[in-house]
Design a protein around this motif. Structure first.
Motif, PDB file in Angstrom:
ATOM      1  N   ARG A   1       0.744  -1.162   0.018  1.00  0.00           N
ATOM      2  CA  ARG A   1       0.108   0.068   0.140  1.00  0.00           C
ATOM      3  C   ARG A   1       0.808   1.298   0.131  1.00  0.00           C
ATOM      4  NH1 ARG A   1      -5.260   0.576   1.424  1.00  0.00           N
ATOM      5  NH2 ARG A   1      -5.200  -1.590   2.379  1.00  0.00           N
ATOM      6  N   ASP A   2       0.710   2.030  -1.074  1.00  0.00           N
ATOM      7  CA  ASP A   2       1.646   3.049  -1.197  1.00  0.00           C
ATOM      8  C   ASP A   2       1.151   4.487  -0.098  1.00  0.00           C
ATOM      9  OD1 ASP A   2      -0.429   4.707  -2.342  1.00  0.00           O
ATOM     10  OD2 ASP A   2       0.289   4.409  -4.136  1.00  0.00           O
ATOM     11  N   GLU A   3       1.831   5.342  -0.356  1.00  0.00           N
ATOM     12  CA  GLU A   3       1.478   6.591   0.914  1.00  0.00           C
ATOM     13  C   GLU A   3       0.229   7.051   0.502  1.00  0.00           C
ATOM     14  OE1 GLU A   3       4.763   9.371   0.637  1.00  0.00           O
ATOM     15  OE2 GLU A   3       6.283   8.004   1.397  1.00  0.00           O
ATOM     16  N   ALA A   4      -0.207   7.201  -0.575  1.00  0.00           N
ATOM     17  CA  ALA A   4      -1.688   7.279  -0.858  1.00  0.00           C
ATOM     18  C   ALA A   4      -2.740   6.620  -0.611  1.00  0.00           C
ATOM     19  CB  ALA A   4      -1.782   7.856  -2.445  1.00  0.00           C
TER      20      ALA A   4
END
Length: 475
Positions: A298-301
């Motif tokens: 899961r990326d920072e966004a």
């Protein structure tokens, strides 16, 4: 009556003497039991070879045992050379590494070996005779043979409450040519209750009508079908889909077709979904596609991605069945080409996998080095990163082989508790690509499982300066 009593007594005596003679004969016929253990912790050590001066080779099974019943070895002093890919004994004054023992029928000899590698060998997962020596000694009689003699390159995925396992080419007992369209099996999600040897992992293989393990990717076209990119993905409101990439191979190792496929849960086999590439003069190289080992990120966004790599990610797509099958949503990633070792040398990753590790609070990788030493494709390293895209390193060598190959190592992060310091990985142990080695009986071309203790002080240097630590230092 006295005569009858005497006859009964004689019969009892005769019966007792007979039982004693049978017991003595059983003891005399029993093999000598040799147990090989790790001097540090007393654990049995699989895959340790004992070689006589006449080149008889005996190999410990998963319980670290050898049954000696050869007449020329019993009742006399024997020199056994000891070799175990990271386990052994110290050399004598002439540089010979071995022990001098006198095997006797029915007796036990204990040999202690010292471990020079960081990873701990837990045992063999596939093949025949996993407890052959133990069974010859009258132990492990409940162990059931799988009907598989060898296989390579494991893929794993948790799917619909079971752990699915899949292997490439598979050797069977009845002919040199076995299965070349991928065998498969399932287990429970946590098939190992403890992470100490001896291990005994029983697979529920997909079998044919004769009970023989069968292929699960019998696709049209000449040559083997190899499966990669094995992963279970959500499919909206429908049940999850088990998906993969396939390659069609011509001798010697020439891929000529590639595509994506989906597991048929009812038929218990893969079905082609879409052909992605056919080799031709116009398209000699495979295009970007999901291949290797998966990892979810899961990326920072907050967007959930599915990453693929072997070992480091070179591909990503949305972590759904819809995103996986839509080539318009496939993206290329550029992994770093080499990783610095703790000593500052460049190490080139060749095959392996990554996973998030809660205990270290970082991403971790286990990978095989390209053209390593002493084995060109048998040296295995560990490294960490703050993000799956890197930067990775420094790396520590955790496993080495004496002129043998250990390729396609695969992490098993799901087999342990999230915050456990124990990291499990397996790989294929084979003579392929080594310099004319002697094949190890029963172990050759099979999967070996290792344990890495992440709190081992020798891994402290892999922490390096993470991106977060570097930012904190700048403040």
């Amino acid at each position: 009556m006295k005569t009858a009593a005497r006859r009964c007594g004689a019969m009892r005596l005769t019966g007792g003497m007979l039982a004693l003679l049978v017991a003595k004969a059983a003891i005399a016929a029993a093999p000598c039991r040799i147990e090989v253990v790790d001097k540090e912790n007393g654990w049995p050590v699989p895959l340790v070879e004992l070689r006589t001066t006449s080149d008889i080779v005996l190999v410990t099974d998963n319980a670290g045992l050898i049954a000696v019943d050869q007449p020329d070895l019993l009742g006399r002093e024997i020199w056994f050379g000891v070799a175990g890919h990271g386990y052994g004994v110290r050399p004598d004054g002439f540089g010979s590494r071995g022990v001098r023992v006198t095997p006797k029928a029915g007796e036990t000899i204990r040999i202690e070996v010292e471990r020079s590698i960081i990873a701990k060998r837990l045992g063999r997962l596939t093949g025949g005779g996993i407890f052959a020596e133990s069974q010859q000694l009258g132990e492990r009689r409940d162990w059931k043979e799988s009907g598989v003699f060898g296989c390579d390159t494991v893929q794993v995925a948790n799917h619909r409450g079971r752990r699915f396992w899949l292997w490439g080419d598979t050797d069977l007992p009845f002919y040199p040519l076995g299965v070349f369209d991928s065998t498969s099996a399932t287990t429970s999600l946590r098939p190992l209750k403890r992470f100490e040897p001896p291990i005994a992992l029983e697979y529920d293989y997909f079998r044919n009508e004769k009970g023989v393990p069968r292929g699960v990717a019998n696709f049209p076209g000449d040559g083997p079908t190899w499966i990669g990119g094995y992963v279970s993905l959500p499919d909206g409101d429908r049940p999850p889909k088990l998906v993969a990439t396939y390659l069609k191979i011509k001798p010697p190792l020439d891929a000529y077709e590639a595509g994506v496929c989906v597991w048929d849960d009812d038929a218990e086999r893969f079905e082609p979904l879409r052909k992605v590439w056919t080799k031709s003069d116009a398209t000699p190289e495979r295009p970007l596609m999901p291949d290797g080992h998966p990892a979810f990120w899961r990326d920072e966004a907050g967007k959930e991605w599915l990453l693929f790599g072997n070992p480091l990610p070179n591909f990503r797509c949305p972590a759904t069945f819809a995103g996986w099958k839509d080539a318009a949503q496939w993206e290329r990633l550029e992994p770093q080409r080499s990783i610095k070792s703790i000593d500052g040398a460049d190490v080139t990753p060749h095959t392996g996998s990554i996973a998030w590790n809660e205990f270290r609070g970082r991403w971790v990788t286990i990978f095989m080095e390209r053209f390593g030493k002493p084995s060109a494709f048998g040296e295995v390293w560990y490294a960490e990163a703050d993000a799956p895209t890197g930067p990775w390193g420094p790396a520590a060598k955790v496993l080495s082989h004496d002129n043998y190959t250990f390729y396609n190592p695969r992490l098993h992060a799901e087999l342990t508790d999230a915050k456990s310091p124990v990291l499990l990985f397996e790989g294929t142990y084979t003579t392929l690509f080594a310099d004319h080695p002697q094949p190890t009986p029963r172990y050759e071309y099979n999967q070996m499982l290792y344990r890495l203790d992440l709190d081992d002080p020798r891994l402290a240097g892999t922490r390096g300066n993470s991106a977060k630590e570097t930012a904190d230092e700048r403040k």
